[in-house]
Design a protein around this motif. Structure first.
Motif, PDB file in Angstrom:
ATOM      1  N   PRO A  46       0.856  -1.211  -0.036  1.00  0.00           N
ATOM      2  CA  PRO A  46      -0.017   0.119  -0.140  1.00  0.00           C
ATOM      3  C   PRO A  46       0.764   1.248   0.063  1.00  0.00           C
ATOM      4  CG  PRO A  46      -0.847  -1.353   1.635  1.00  0.00           C
ATOM      5  CD  PRO A  46       0.719  -2.117   1.302  1.00  0.00           C
ATOM      6  N   PHE A  47       2.096   1.220   0.501  1.00  0.00           N
ATOM      7  CA  PHE A  47       2.899   2.374   0.424  1.00  0.00           C
ATOM      8  C   PHE A  47       3.579   2.412  -0.976  1.00  0.00           C
ATOM      9  CE2 PHE A  47       2.393   0.712   4.720  1.00  0.00           C
ATOM     10  CZ  PHE A  47       1.664   1.580   5.282  1.00  0.00           C
ATOM     11  N   GLN A  48       3.245   1.770  -1.929  1.00  0.00           N
ATOM     12  CA  GLN A  48       3.871   2.094  -3.342  1.00  0.00           C
ATOM     13  C   GLN A  48       2.902   2.890  -3.927  1.00  0.00           C
ATOM     14  OE1 GLN A  48       7.027   0.713  -3.692  1.00  0.00           O
ATOM     15  NE2 GLN A  48       6.811  -0.361  -1.698  1.00  0.00           N
ATOM     16  N   GLU A  49       3.620   3.825  -5.029  1.00  0.00           N
ATOM     17  CA  GLU A  49       2.475   4.568  -5.795  1.00  0.00           C
ATOM     18  C   GLU A  49       1.665   3.773  -6.509  1.00  0.00           C
ATOM     19  OE1 GLU A  49       4.658   7.716  -8.172  1.00  0.00           O
ATOM     20  OE2 GLU A  49       6.070   7.971  -6.646  1.00  0.00           O
ATOM     21  N   ALA A  50       2.223   2.627  -7.295  1.00  0.00           N
ATOM     22  CA  ALA A  50       1.355   1.964  -8.233  1.00  0.00           C
ATOM     23  C   ALA A  50      -0.061   1.219  -7.487  1.00  0.00           C
ATOM     24  CB  ALA A  50       2.044   0.916  -8.846  1.00  0.00           C
ATOM     25  N   GLY A  60      -9.370  -6.202  -3.608  1.00  0.00           N
ATOM     26  CA  GLY A  60     -10.195  -7.166  -2.854  1.00  0.00           C
ATOM     27  C   GLY A  60      -9.116  -8.434  -2.721  1.00  0.00           C
ATOM     28  N   TRP A  61      -8.406  -8.717  -3.518  1.00  0.00           N
ATOM     29  CA  TRP A  61      -7.778  -9.922  -3.703  1.00  0.00           C
ATOM     30  C   TRP A  61      -6.331  -9.514  -2.598  1.00  0.00           C
ATOM     31  CZ3 TRP A  61      -8.341 -14.517  -5.796  1.00  0.00           C
ATOM     32  CH2 TRP A  61      -7.525 -15.558  -5.813  1.00  0.00           C
ATOM     33  N   TYR A  62      -5.885  -8.606  -2.871  1.00  0.00           N
ATOM     34  CA  TYR A  62      -4.855  -8.080  -1.829  1.00  0.00           C
ATOM     35  C   TYR A  62      -5.133  -8.266  -0.346  1.00  0.00           C
ATOM     36  CZ  TYR A  62      -1.843  -4.844   1.049  1.00  0.00           C
ATOM     37  OH  TYR A  62      -1.199  -4.436   2.200  1.00  0.00           O
ATOM     38  N   LEU A  63      -6.333  -7.453   0.117  1.00  0.00           N
ATOM     39  CA  LEU A  63      -7.060  -7.674   1.241  1.00  0.00           C
ATOM     40  C   LEU A  63      -7.246  -9.161   1.793  1.00  0.00           C
ATOM     41  CD1 LEU A  63      -9.247  -4.673   1.278  1.00  0.00           C
ATOM     42  CD2 LEU A  63      -6.956  -4.739   2.156  1.00  0.00           C
ATOM     43  N   GLY A  64      -7.646 -10.003   0.915  1.00  0.00           N
ATOM     44  CA  GLY A  64      -7.787 -11.318   1.228  1.00  0.00           C
ATOM     45  C   GLY A  64      -6.606 -12.076   1.588  1.00  0.00           C
ATOM     46  N   LEU A  65      -5.308 -11.474   0.854  1.00  0.00           N
ATOM     47  CA  LEU A  65      -3.929 -11.883   1.142  1.00  0.00           C
ATOM     48  C   LEU A  65      -3.678 -11.501   2.348  1.00  0.00           C
ATOM     49  CD1 LEU A  65      -2.193 -11.956  -2.417  1.00  0.00           C
ATOM     50  CD2 LEU A  65      -3.157 -13.935  -1.060  1.00  0.00           C
ATOM     51  N   VAL A  66      -4.073 -10.388   2.687  1.00  0.00           N
ATOM     52  CA  VAL A  66      -3.693  -9.698   4.280  1.00  0.00           C
ATOM     53  C   VAL A  66      -4.061 -10.507   5.375  1.00  0.00           C
ATOM     54  CG1 VAL A  66      -3.610  -7.562   5.656  1.00  0.00           C
ATOM     55  CG2 VAL A  66      -2.903  -7.494   3.262  1.00  0.00           C
ATOM     56  N   LEU A  67      -5.332 -10.593   4.895  1.00  0.00           N
ATOM     57  CA  LEU A  67      -6.167 -11.515   6.123  1.00  0.00           C
ATOM     58  C   LEU A  67      -5.641 -13.166   6.207  1.00  0.00           C
ATOM     59  CD1 LEU A  67      -9.959 -10.702   5.388  1.00  0.00           C
ATOM     60  CD2 LEU A  67      -8.221  -9.915   7.378  1.00  0.00           C
ATOM     61  N   LEU A  68      -5.126 -13.483   4.972  1.00  0.00           N
ATOM     62  CA  LEU A  68      -4.573 -15.062   5.136  1.00  0.00           C
ATOM     63  C   LEU A  68      -3.363 -14.959   5.660  1.00  0.00           C
ATOM     64  CD1 LEU A  68      -5.005 -17.922   4.226  1.00  0.00           C
ATOM     65  CD2 LEU A  68      -4.036 -17.250   1.992  1.00  0.00           C
TER      66      LEU A  68
END
Length: 163
Positions: A46-50, A60-68
């Motif tokens: 989340p701290f990357q410009e892109a 959504g996929w990213y947030l799922g991975l964070v929960l995992l």
């Protein structure tokens, strides 16, 4: 208690449980490193410009991975908490059995994390179709390496002695 021959080892049941738990702790150290690396990778995104360019599926996929990753970290830490709470109560067999199942959960979560991160990266860098194909291939390879191969190696008749 007299030592019992356990596949070439002469150890008491208590010594065997101590050895098995020490082995599990070594395995947990390896898994903990894997969990830390994947969680660390995810936490920097989340701290990357892109990151602002991600679409709804990717976020959504990213947030799922964070929960995992959080679940994986909790599973890696649980055997330590169990041991800390039950140490000295003469329930080492219970601790070893519980740790065995928790470690299976950690392996499963790590496999899902690796596959999921692959999907996210390929989705961002190439496209969604390539991401889903590559993620599926990585998941299949991990399934073979983490489940099928150990099952094959533990099947009767596979224990051969070196010549």
């Amino acid at each position: 208690m007299d030592p019992v021959d356990q596949g070439g080892r002469r150890e008491t049941p208590a010594e065997r449980l101590d050895r098995k738990f020490a082995d599990q702790l070594q395995e947990l150290r390896v898994m903990q490193t894997g969990a830390q690396l994947t969680a660390g990778f995810l936490l920097t995104l989340p701290f990357q410009e892109a990151f602002d360019d991600l679409d709804a599926f990717q976020r959504g996929w990213y947030l799922g991975l964070v929960l995992l990753a959080a679940l994986t970290t909790a599973l890696v830490l649980t055997p330590v908490a169990v041991h800390r709470r039950l140490s000295g109560r003469h329930v080492k067999e219970l601790i070893v059995d519980a740790t065995h199942w928790l470690m299976a959960g950690v392996l499963g979560c790590l496999a899902l994390l690796v596959s999921g991160i692959t999907v996210l990266i390929f989705d961002v860098v190439v496209d969604r179709s390539a991401a889903l194909v590559t993620g599926s291939v990585v998941a299949a390879v991990l399934l073979v390496l983490l489940v099928v191969l150990p099952l094959l190696l533990s099947a009767p008749g596979t224990h051969r002695h070196p010549r």
